[in-house]
Write a protein that holds these residues in place. Structure first.
Motif, PDB file in Angstrom:
ATOM      1  N   ALA A 127       0.864  -1.130   0.067  1.00  0.00           N
ATOM      2  CA  ALA A 127       0.011   0.040   0.107  1.00  0.00           C
ATOM      3  C   ALA A 127       0.858   1.258  -0.087  1.00  0.00           C
ATOM      4  O   ALA A 127       0.554   2.206  -0.751  1.00  0.00           O
ATOM      5  N   GLU A 128       1.909   1.210   0.813  1.00  0.00           N
ATOM      6  CA  GLU A 128       2.904   2.485   0.823  1.00  0.00           C
ATOM      7  C   GLU A 128       3.410   2.489  -0.635  1.00  0.00           C
ATOM      8  O   GLU A 128       3.517   3.816  -1.093  1.00  0.00           O
ATOM      9  N   ASN A 129       3.868   1.616  -1.111  1.00  0.00           N
ATOM     10  CA  ASN A 129       4.406   1.706  -2.420  1.00  0.00           C
ATOM     11  C   ASN A 129       3.794   1.581  -3.766  1.00  0.00           C
ATOM     12  O   ASN A 129       4.204   1.610  -4.731  1.00  0.00           O
ATOM     13  N   ALA A 130       2.552   1.499  -3.565  1.00  0.00           N
ATOM     14  CA  ALA A 130       1.613   1.426  -4.742  1.00  0.00           C
ATOM     15  C   ALA A 130       1.908   0.090  -5.640  1.00  0.00           C
ATOM     16  O   ALA A 130       1.748   0.442  -6.726  1.00  0.00           O
ATOM     17  N   THR A 131       2.194  -0.902  -4.924  1.00  0.00           N
ATOM     18  CA  THR A 131       2.471  -2.029  -5.447  1.00  0.00           C
ATOM     19  C   THR A 131       1.596  -3.299  -5.374  1.00  0.00           C
ATOM     20  O   THR A 131       1.891  -4.229  -5.554  1.00  0.00           O
ATOM     21  N   LEU A 132       0.245  -2.894  -4.895  1.00  0.00           N
ATOM     22  CA  LEU A 132      -0.721  -4.026  -4.572  1.00  0.00           C
ATOM     23  C   LEU A 132      -1.075  -4.674  -5.630  1.00  0.00           C
ATOM     24  O   LEU A 132      -1.129  -4.287  -6.749  1.00  0.00           O
ATOM     25  N   THR A 133      -1.497  -5.994  -5.444  1.00  0.00           N
ATOM     26  CA  THR A 133      -2.031  -6.970  -6.282  1.00  0.00           C
ATOM     27  C   THR A 133      -3.619  -6.572  -5.911  1.00  0.00           C
ATOM     28  O   THR A 133      -4.043  -6.963  -4.772  1.00  0.00           O
ATOM     29  N   ILE A 134      -4.444  -6.379  -6.983  1.00  0.00           N
ATOM     30  CA  ILE A 134      -5.995  -6.172  -6.708  1.00  0.00           C
ATOM     31  C   ILE A 134      -6.799  -7.002  -7.649  1.00  0.00           C
ATOM     32  O   ILE A 134      -6.383  -7.243  -8.716  1.00  0.00           O
ATOM     33  N   MET A 135      -7.655  -7.652  -6.769  1.00  0.00           N
ATOM     34  CA  MET A 135      -8.393  -8.863  -7.604  1.00  0.00           C
ATOM     35  C   MET A 135      -9.865  -8.418  -7.427  1.00  0.00           C
ATOM     36  O   MET A 135     -10.512  -7.865  -6.578  1.00  0.00           O
ATOM     37  N   VAL A 136     -10.451  -8.380  -8.782  1.00  0.00           N
ATOM     38  CA  VAL A 136     -11.691  -7.602  -8.951  1.00  0.00           C
ATOM     39  C   VAL A 136     -12.914  -8.389  -9.481  1.00  0.00           C
ATOM     40  O   VAL A 136     -12.685  -9.248 -10.070  1.00  0.00           O
ATOM     41  N   GLY A 137     -14.001  -8.266  -8.631  1.00  0.00           N
ATOM     42  CA  GLY A 137     -15.300  -8.873  -8.949  1.00  0.00           C
ATOM     43  C   GLY A 137     -16.307  -7.815  -9.460  1.00  0.00           C
ATOM     44  O   GLY A 137     -16.363  -6.753  -9.063  1.00  0.00           O
ATOM     45  N   GLY A 138     -16.754  -8.045 -10.649  1.00  0.00           N
ATOM     46  CA  GLY A 138     -17.951  -7.286 -11.092  1.00  0.00           C
ATOM     47  C   GLY A 138     -17.934  -6.989 -12.692  1.00  0.00           C
ATOM     48  O   GLY A 138     -17.442  -8.280 -13.155  1.00  0.00           O
ATOM     49  N   SER A 139     -18.878  -6.490 -13.070  1.00  0.00           N
ATOM     50  CA  SER A 139     -19.230  -6.632 -14.573  1.00  0.00           C
ATOM     51  C   SER A 139     -17.948  -6.031 -15.524  1.00  0.00           C
ATOM     52  O   SER A 139     -17.098  -5.277 -14.906  1.00  0.00           O
ATOM     53  N   PRO A 140     -17.700  -6.551 -16.650  1.00  0.00           N
ATOM     54  CA  PRO A 140     -16.724  -5.994 -17.492  1.00  0.00           C
ATOM     55  C   PRO A 140     -16.798  -4.406 -17.478  1.00  0.00           C
ATOM     56  O   PRO A 140     -15.534  -3.683 -17.417  1.00  0.00           O
ATOM     57  N   GLU A 141     -17.937  -3.887 -17.592  1.00  0.00           N
ATOM     58  CA  GLU A 141     -18.173  -2.436 -17.928  1.00  0.00           C
ATOM     59  C   GLU A 141     -17.293  -1.800 -16.526  1.00  0.00           C
ATOM     60  O   GLU A 141     -16.630  -0.434 -16.657  1.00  0.00           O
ATOM     61  N   ASP A 142     -18.115  -2.289 -15.546  1.00  0.00           N
ATOM     62  CA  ASP A 142     -17.735  -1.657 -14.210  1.00  0.00           C
ATOM     63  C   ASP A 142     -16.024  -1.623 -13.626  1.00  0.00           C
ATOM     64  O   ASP A 142     -15.450  -1.056 -13.314  1.00  0.00           O
ATOM     65  N   PHE A 143     -15.395  -3.071 -14.219  1.00  0.00           N
ATOM     66  CA  PHE A 143     -14.016  -3.267 -14.061  1.00  0.00           C
ATOM     67  C   PHE A 143     -13.228  -2.095 -14.883  1.00  0.00           C
ATOM     68  O   PHE A 143     -12.227  -1.545 -14.264  1.00  0.00           O
ATOM     69  N   ALA A 144     -13.802  -1.913 -16.053  1.00  0.00           N
ATOM     70  CA  ALA A 144     -13.026  -0.970 -16.936  1.00  0.00           C
ATOM     71  C   ALA A 144     -13.156   0.472 -16.385  1.00  0.00           C
ATOM     72  O   ALA A 144     -11.940   1.232 -16.569  1.00  0.00           O
ATOM     73  N   ARG A 145     -14.132   0.619 -15.620  1.00  0.00           N
ATOM     74  CA  ARG A 145     -14.121   1.942 -14.991  1.00  0.00           C
ATOM     75  C   ARG A 145     -13.267   2.033 -13.399  1.00  0.00           C
ATOM     76  O   ARG A 145     -12.740   3.044 -13.505  1.00  0.00           O
ATOM     77  N   ALA A 146     -13.305   1.016 -12.954  1.00  0.00           N
ATOM     78  CA  ALA A 146     -12.511   0.908 -11.683  1.00  0.00           C
ATOM     79  C   ALA A 146     -11.103   0.594 -12.144  1.00  0.00           C
ATOM     80  O   ALA A 146     -10.125   1.260 -11.093  1.00  0.00           O
ATOM     81  N   GLU A 147     -10.558   0.090 -12.867  1.00  0.00           N
ATOM     82  CA  GLU A 147      -9.153  -0.268 -13.233  1.00  0.00           C
ATOM     83  C   GLU A 147      -8.122   1.076 -13.291  1.00  0.00           C
ATOM     84  O   GLU A 147      -7.183   0.773 -12.763  1.00  0.00           O
ATOM     85  N   PRO A 148      -8.604   2.096 -14.020  1.00  0.00           N
ATOM     86  CA  PRO A 148      -7.671   3.265 -13.980  1.00  0.00           C
ATOM     87  C   PRO A 148      -7.386   3.709 -12.608  1.00  0.00           C
ATOM     88  O   PRO A 148      -6.403   4.297 -12.141  1.00  0.00           O
ATOM     89  N   ILE A 149      -8.415   3.703 -11.607  1.00  0.00           N
ATOM     90  CA  ILE A 149      -8.329   4.183 -10.199  1.00  0.00           C
ATOM     91  C   ILE A 149      -7.302   3.083  -9.486  1.00  0.00           C
ATOM     92  O   ILE A 149      -6.531   3.485  -8.707  1.00  0.00           O
TER      93      ILE A 149
END
Ligand code: NDP
Length: 296
Positions: A127-149
């Motif tokens: 979290a400090e170094n912004a190197t987290l691995t993030i696993m996302v559950g959601g629709s492809p459209e919502d994933f596309a919205r969340a991904e850049p953040i």
């Protein structure tokens, strides 16, 4: 240059505080924390806007929660439901319960709010170094919205499946880690009891087939140097493994190792208490053998 967005961050704990810091560098961030002092500190040091009230966060385009469990997330959703705006995206980074998150997604959908579960792995250093691995559950459209953040706080962002899938894989992968920490500690203690120097036992383990994140990174500092920092609360780890066990129950699956790991971690939690770090289970293992990790 990405568009400046209005984001809200709720839950400035060990993980949330550094994650919010990275987000506030790139977007307009409003922060809320149960203990207001942490939000004030964030605002003072990183310029995020302090929410006067939880309801202020409902003005954001994207709301991010980083709370202990789905129970607290559900409570916050309930409090914000009257004021959230249509079209808002809710990213829940908590290591939560997939069953609860599916219900939460339905409640929010009735208000026109989209939901993704986006738990993280990589510990506080990630979290400090912004190197987290993030696993996302959601629709492809919502994933596309969340991904850049999510890319602002993480390095590897993986779309796992529909809502709940992120939370499911998170607790399963943490259960793998829990079992590994336990068996590695047991075997290292046994090596020590046999008269093999701990550093030597670790060197062999890390050069061979027993190597893991536990043997390479988590255990040496504690077992050899006697440093036991609080990085990830045992109470959170126990919660993750209990959710994994509940998934097994739901799937009518035979998972004896998972059941044992859950029982061991729950017993350790009863012994060590809410404020212990999860690697302190190694102390319980030593205690079960009438010894300690300290050199004698
Ligand atoms: P912390 O205990 O450090 O922080 C928890 C946060 O939730 C704090 O901001 C706390 O507020 C807030 N909170 C607690 N209860 C409530 C409530 N009833 N209402 C509102 N806010 C509340 O936890 P972490 O940051 O370590 O963990 C957060 C999540 O991330 C957990 O699900 C954990 O499993 C997961 N995680 C943790 C990792 C780690 O290494 N620490 C790694 C990967 C995932 P307050 O300041 O008032 O206490």
């Amino acid at each position: 240059m990405p568009l400046l967005m209005k984001l809200a961050f709720i839950g400035l704990g060990a993980m949330g505080f550094p994650m919010a810091r990275h987000l506030s560098k790139q977007h307009e961030l409003i922060v809320w924390n149960r203990t207001r002092e942490k939000a004030e500190r964030h605002s003072r040091e990183y310029g995020g806007r302090l929410a006067g009230d939880l309801a202020d966060t409902a003005q954001a385009e994207v709301i991010i929660t980083m709370l202990p469990t789905s129970r607290e997330v559900d409570e916050i959703v309930g409090r914000l439901l009257p004021s959230v705006r249509r079209g808002t995206l809710w990213i829940d980074a908590t290591s939560g319960d997939p069953n609860v998150s599916r219900e939460t997604a339905k409640r929010l959908a009735e208000k026109g709010v989209e939901f993704v579960d986006a738990p993280v792995t990589g510990a506080t250093v990630g979290a400090e170094n912004a190197t987290l691995t993030i696993m996302v559950g959601g629709s492809p459209e919502d994933f596309a919205r969340a991904e850049p953040i999510l890319r602002i706080v993480g390095k590897t962002i993986i779309h796992v499946g529909p809502v709940g899938a992120g939370h499911a894989i998170k607790v399963l992968t943490n259960s793998i880690m829990g079992a590994t920490v336990w068996i590695t500690s047991e075997c290292l203690l046994l090596a020590k009891q046999y008269g093999i120097d701990l550093k030597t036992a670790l060197a062999v383990t890390n050069a061979g087939s027993g190597r893991s994140n536990a043997s390479e990174n988590l255990l040496p500092m504690r077992l050899v140097e006697g440093k036991w920092p609080l990085i990830f609360k045992l109470v959170h780890h126990d919660k993750d493994i209990r959710i994994a066990a509940s998934i097994a129950h739901q799937q009518h699956a035979s998972t004896p190792m998972l059941a044992l790991t859950q029982n061991l971690f729950t017993a350790a939690l009863h012994q060590l208490g809410d404020q212990a770090d999860y690697i302190e289970v190694a102390k319980i293992i030593a205690n079960m053998n009438g010894t300690t990790w300290e050199a004698r």
